[in-house]
Design a protein around this motif. Structure first.
Motif, mmCIF file in Angstrom:
data_model
loop_
_atom_site.group_PDB
_atom_site.id
_atom_site.type_symbol
_atom_site.label_atom_id
_atom_site.label_comp_id
_atom_site.label_asym_id
_atom_site.label_seq_id
_atom_site.Cartn_x
_atom_site.Cartn_y
_atom_site.Cartn_z
ATOM 1 N N GLY A 124 45.052 26.509 38.356
ATOM 2 C CA GLY A 124 45.073 26.840 39.773
ATOM 3 C C GLY A 124 44.786 28.297 40.024
ATOM 4 O O GLY A 124 44.504 29.083 39.144
ATOM 5 N N GLY A 125 44.852 28.660 41.305
ATOM 6 C CA GLY A 125 44.603 30.041 41.688
ATOM 7 C C GLY A 125 45.760 30.945 41.324
ATOM 8 O O GLY A 125 46.847 30.499 40.980
ATOM 9 N N ILE A 126 45.525 32.231 41.408
ATOM 10 C CA ILE A 126 46.535 33.231 41.087
ATOM 11 C C ILE A 126 46.908 33.958 42.369
ATOM 12 O O ILE A 126 46.050 34.485 43.068
ATOM 13 C CB ILE A 126 46.016 34.233 40.039
ATOM 14 C CG1 ILE A 126 45.714 33.489 38.732
ATOM 15 C CG2 ILE A 126 47.019 35.327 39.792
ATOM 16 C CD1 ILE A 126 45.153 34.385 37.657
ATOM 17 N N ALA A 127 48.188 33.961 42.678
ATOM 18 C CA ALA A 127 48.663 34.630 43.888
ATOM 19 C C ALA A 127 48.752 36.121 43.637
ATOM 20 O O ALA A 127 49.368 36.565 42.671
ATOM 21 C CB ALA A 127 50.028 34.079 44.294
ATOM 22 N N ALA A 128 48.130 36.911 44.476
ATOM 23 C CA ALA A 128 48.134 38.365 44.321
ATOM 24 C C ALA A 128 49.078 39.001 45.322
ATOM 25 O O ALA A 128 49.250 38.513 46.431
ATOM 26 C CB ALA A 128 46.724 38.925 44.498
ATOM 27 N N THR A 129 49.697 40.079 44.904
ATOM 28 C CA THR A 129 50.589 40.823 45.779
ATOM 29 C C THR A 129 49.770 41.778 46.640
ATOM 30 O O THR A 129 48.850 42.414 46.167
ATOM 31 C CB THR A 129 51.588 41.622 44.936
ATOM 32 O OG1 THR A 129 52.255 40.726 44.061
ATOM 33 C CG2 THR A 129 52.618 42.283 45.833
ATOM 34 N N SER A 130 50.110 41.857 47.904
ATOM 35 C CA SER A 130 49.353 42.688 48.839
ATOM 36 C C SER A 130 49.942 44.086 48.897
ATOM 37 O O SER A 130 51.133 44.253 49.140
ATOM 38 C CB SER A 130 49.365 42.059 50.233
ATOM 39 O OG SER A 130 48.751 42.892 51.175
ATOM 40 N N PHE A 131 49.104 45.099 48.652
ATOM 41 C CA PHE A 131 49.505 46.493 48.796
ATOM 42 C C PHE A 131 48.542 47.154 49.776
ATOM 43 O O PHE A 131 47.334 47.126 49.573
ATOM 44 C CB PHE A 131 49.465 47.220 47.448
ATOM 45 C CG PHE A 131 50.590 46.843 46.550
ATOM 46 C CD1 PHE A 131 51.758 47.580 46.528
ATOM 47 C CD2 PHE A 131 50.513 45.728 45.746
ATOM 48 C CE1 PHE A 131 52.803 47.233 45.702
ATOM 49 C CE2 PHE A 131 51.558 45.369 44.920
ATOM 50 C CZ PHE A 131 52.703 46.125 44.900
ATOM 51 N N LEU A 132 49.095 47.718 50.833
ATOM 52 C CA LEU A 132 48.279 48.249 51.907
ATOM 53 C C LEU A 132 48.083 49.748 51.754
ATOM 54 O O LEU A 132 48.998 50.478 51.406
ATOM 55 C CB LEU A 132 48.930 47.940 53.257
ATOM 56 C CG LEU A 132 49.164 46.441 53.523
ATOM 57 C CD1 LEU A 132 49.839 46.267 54.862
ATOM 58 C CD2 LEU A 132 47.867 45.677 53.490
ATOM 59 N N THR A 159 45.627 51.860 44.923
ATOM 60 C CA THR A 159 45.427 50.423 45.122
ATOM 61 C C THR A 159 45.503 49.634 43.824
ATOM 62 O O THR A 159 45.326 48.416 43.848
ATOM 63 C CB THR A 159 44.052 50.176 45.765
ATOM 64 O OG1 THR A 159 43.023 50.699 44.903
ATOM 65 C CG2 THR A 159 43.959 50.877 47.114
ATOM 66 N N ASP A 160 45.743 50.291 42.695
ATOM 67 C CA ASP A 160 45.676 49.608 41.405
ATOM 68 C C ASP A 160 47.055 49.319 40.827
ATOM 69 O O ASP A 160 47.212 49.213 39.611
ATOM 70 C CB ASP A 160 44.876 50.441 40.407
ATOM 71 C CG ASP A 160 45.429 51.858 40.244
ATOM 72 O OD1 ASP A 160 46.332 52.234 41.014
ATOM 73 O OD2 ASP A 160 44.952 52.583 39.344
ATOM 74 N N ILE A 161 48.071 49.198 41.684
ATOM 75 C CA ILE A 161 49.415 48.958 41.159
ATOM 76 C C ILE A 161 49.850 47.515 41.349
ATOM 77 O O ILE A 161 50.904 47.126 40.858
ATOM 78 C CB ILE A 161 50.449 49.898 41.821
ATOM 79 C CG1 ILE A 161 50.597 49.580 43.311
ATOM 80 C CG2 ILE A 161 50.054 51.340 41.633
ATOM 81 C CD1 ILE A 161 51.707 50.353 43.975
ATOM 82 N N ALA A 162 49.071 46.711 42.070
ATOM 83 C CA ALA A 162 49.448 45.316 42.298
ATOM 84 C C ALA A 162 49.166 44.502 41.036
ATOM 85 O O ALA A 162 48.057 44.522 40.503
ATOM 86 C CB ALA A 162 48.692 44.745 43.485
ATOM 87 N N ILE A 163 50.170 43.795 40.550
ATOM 88 C CA ILE A 163 50.025 42.920 39.391
ATOM 89 C C ILE A 163 50.067 41.480 39.893
ATOM 90 O O ILE A 163 51.063 41.056 40.476
ATOM 91 C CB ILE A 163 51.141 43.152 38.369
ATOM 92 C CG1 ILE A 163 51.117 44.613 37.890
ATOM 93 C CG2 ILE A 163 50.996 42.213 37.183
ATOM 94 C CD1 ILE A 163 52.233 44.946 36.919
#
Length: 582
Positions: free
Chosen positions: A148-156, A120-124
């Motif tokens: 502003g906010g920071i958009a995070a990439t979703s990894f399931l 789960t620690d590969i999303a930048i």
């Protein structure tokens, strides 16, 4: 005016940045690399599938590209729009950090192909990029950090049955020992102290497959030497050759279930590539805003200098006319106040310009303003704002379709939706009972030499067992002493609340992502339509501003002439107000 220019330049970053990204693909590849040292030449070829590769990641690049120094001449950084984009692609740290995303996703895929769980620690997260300084006064956000906010990439990461370990394994063990055991019954071993020397050897190979099948083949042998005269064979060895095959029949019995993490990892690779693209677009758009704002700040400094020059000229003229007695002394005070106000406005404009240069330097350099020499460099923008006479605006529906087809975040959402469906399939399988079948086949062997101290207590030794390792191996492969077993194992978890909750949560997550995707689609349609409306509005405001400026110039010229010739109703206040309006 600034709003209009912002509207126009929003259409530029994507095409320019993607074009230069394609040109600099080699640069990205050379910056992030993973090397695999070659395996040993002989043994490595035999054990290559099991070789533990010492994978090395190149050190992070913390120096700027040569392009930056090449653009500095005489203490000035001569910068065009294309140069700004190229420097951002080469040196911007937000883009450099995001370039590691696809490599992390590739290693995550490598992990799942070996049967490991997704990490789960590969999303930048996507950095929103630097922002310009405030156009009024000293900025409270002059560092260029977005608020502003920071958009995070979703990894399931899926729940349900764990995937099988797809990397085969071999194991070996050796044990050597010596025991001395006192004996209370001489009839058993004909000695008061039984001394045993032994050696154990075992080797095994195991493999699992996506079908839920598992196999293990093992070989083991035990070598004994006793000081007892009773055994007919001494020393002797026992050996076995075993093959066990098991198969899941309910839970975990599906290739689609067992390879779901591999498919999710492949989808995540697509997501990281889209994230890099989105980061490039976001950063380049921010850099272009910085560049054009710098151009505007330069123009603002020039305008403030002209206003100060006009105010000083008015002050000089008033002093002369007061000396001649044509004006009261109060008019000199009013003109001096206008000069002071113009000087303050110029100072603010110059401060904004200096701050904007610092923010832009930080966005185009890996070391920022750490280098004092680079900190003193003055940026000279080579491109100026050119306002087109007209805009060729395509129909809104066509623009919406283009946006929906090219916006990376939409494709990301669609991929994450697929991942959620894969997760739901896995957790659904976890609701099933566990049913497994196995088959075990074993061969046994025995061989040894005649006991040199045999007391002939039990008759002669069977010649079939006389021999060494070859005799034992022959017995194993001829299956002279076979064992067979087969069976089933059935487990029903009562209530199974954890699996039920996981499946319900995955379905809920799937439904929320479907709604979020629809919300994003609706938002993009609104953004495109509002952008078209804003562009049309900006054109009208620009044309009105041009007309207003021309009228203000004419008004100031007329007031200056009236004041110069002492017309009735004209005073220095009227001239100052006309100058402020312009």
């Amino acid at each position: 005016m600034r709003t209009f220019f912002n509207r126009i330049r929003l259409f530029l970053p994507l095409a320019l940045s993607l074009q230069l990204t394609a040109q600099q693909s080699n640069f990205a590849a050379s910056e992030v690399s993973i090397t695999n040292p070659p395996a040993p030449p002989v043994l490595g070829r035999l054990l290559r599938p099991f070789h533990l590769e010492k994978r090395q990641v190149a050190a992070a690049k913390l120096t700027n590209s040569p392009r930056l120094n090449a653009l500095i001449r005489g203490g000035n950084l001569y910068l065009s729009v294309e140069d700004a984009i190229a420097l951002a692609l080469e040196n911007n740290l937000d883009i450099a950090v995001q370039r590691y995303g696809p490599f992390l996703a590739r290693e995550s895929l490598r992990r799942t192909e070996g049967g490991g769980l997704l990490r789960t620690d590969i999303a930048i997260p996507i950095a929103p990029g630097p922002v310009s300084v405030s156009p009024i006064g000293v900025s409270g956000n002059a560092t260029g950090l977005a608020g502003g906010g920071i958009a995070a990439t979703s990894f399931l990461v899926g729940y349900g049955p764990n995937p099988p370990s797809l990397d085969p394994s071999i194991s070996a063990s050796v044990q050597i020992g010596h025991t001395t055991v006192p004996q209370t019954n001489l009839g058993l071993n004909s000695t008061t102290s039984l001394v045993t020397s032994y050696r154990y050897y075992s080797f095994s190979y195991s493999q699992q497959w996506l079908t839920g099948t598992a196999m293990q083949a093992s070989y083991g042998s035990q070598h004994y030497y006793l000081n007892s005269p009773n055994p007919t064979l001494n020393p002797y060895m026992q050996a076995y050759l075993d093959l066990t095959v098991s198969q899941s029949l309910l839970q975990g019995f599906s290739r689609a279930v067992n390879d779901r993490q591999i498919r999710i990892a492949k989808n995540n690779m697509k997501v990281t590539n889209l994230t890099v693209k989105l980061q490039v677009i976001t950063t380049i758009a921010a850099v272009l805003n910085l560049y054009w704002d710098l151009v505007a700040f330069n123009d603002d400094v020039r305008i403030k200098q002209e206003a100060l020059a006009t105010a000083r000229k008015l002050l000089d003229d008033n002093r002369k006319r007061v000396a001649e007695g044509a004006l009261p002394a109060l008019e000199v005070t009013r003109a001096a106040a206008q000069v002071s106000q113009s000087e303050e406005n110029l100072l603010i404009a110059q401060t904004n310009l200096a701050q904007q240069e610092t923010v832009l330097k930080n966005a185009l350099s890996r070391t920022g303003v750490q280098d004092s020499a680079f900190d003193q460099v003055h940026i000279v923008p080579l491109d100026t704002i050119q306002v087109p006479k007209t805009e060729e605006i395509r129909p809104v529906q066509d623009l919406v379709q283009v946006a929906l087809a090219n916006r990376p975040e939409i494709e990301q959402s669609q991929i994450n939706l697929k991942n959620s469906k894969l997760n739901a399939d896995g957790t659904k399988n976890g609701l099933l009972p566990s049913l497994g079948a196995f088959v075990d086949v074993t061969s046994n062997g025995l061989a040894g030499a005649l006991n040199p101290i045999y007391n002939n207590c039990c008759g002669g030794a069977d010649p079939y067992f006389l021999g060494g390792s070859g005799t034992v191996l022959g017995q194993l492969f001829r299956r002279n002493f076979p064992n067979y077993s087969t069976g089933f194992q059935f487990t029903i978890p009562l209530r199974n609340r954890a699996a039920q909750a996981d499946y319900a949560m995955d379905q809920l997550k799937l439904r929320t992502e479907e709604l979020q995707l629809q919300r994003s689609l609706n938002q993009i349609r609104v953004e495109v339509k509002n952008a078209v409306i804003g562009l049309q509005q900006a054109r009208v405001r620009y044309e009105t501003a041009v007309t207003t400026r021309q009228l203000a110039e004419q008004s100031l010229d007329a007031e200056q002439k009236r004041f110069q010739y002492g017309a009735t109703g004209s005073d220095v206040t009227t001239v100052i107000l006309a100058q402020q309006d312009l």
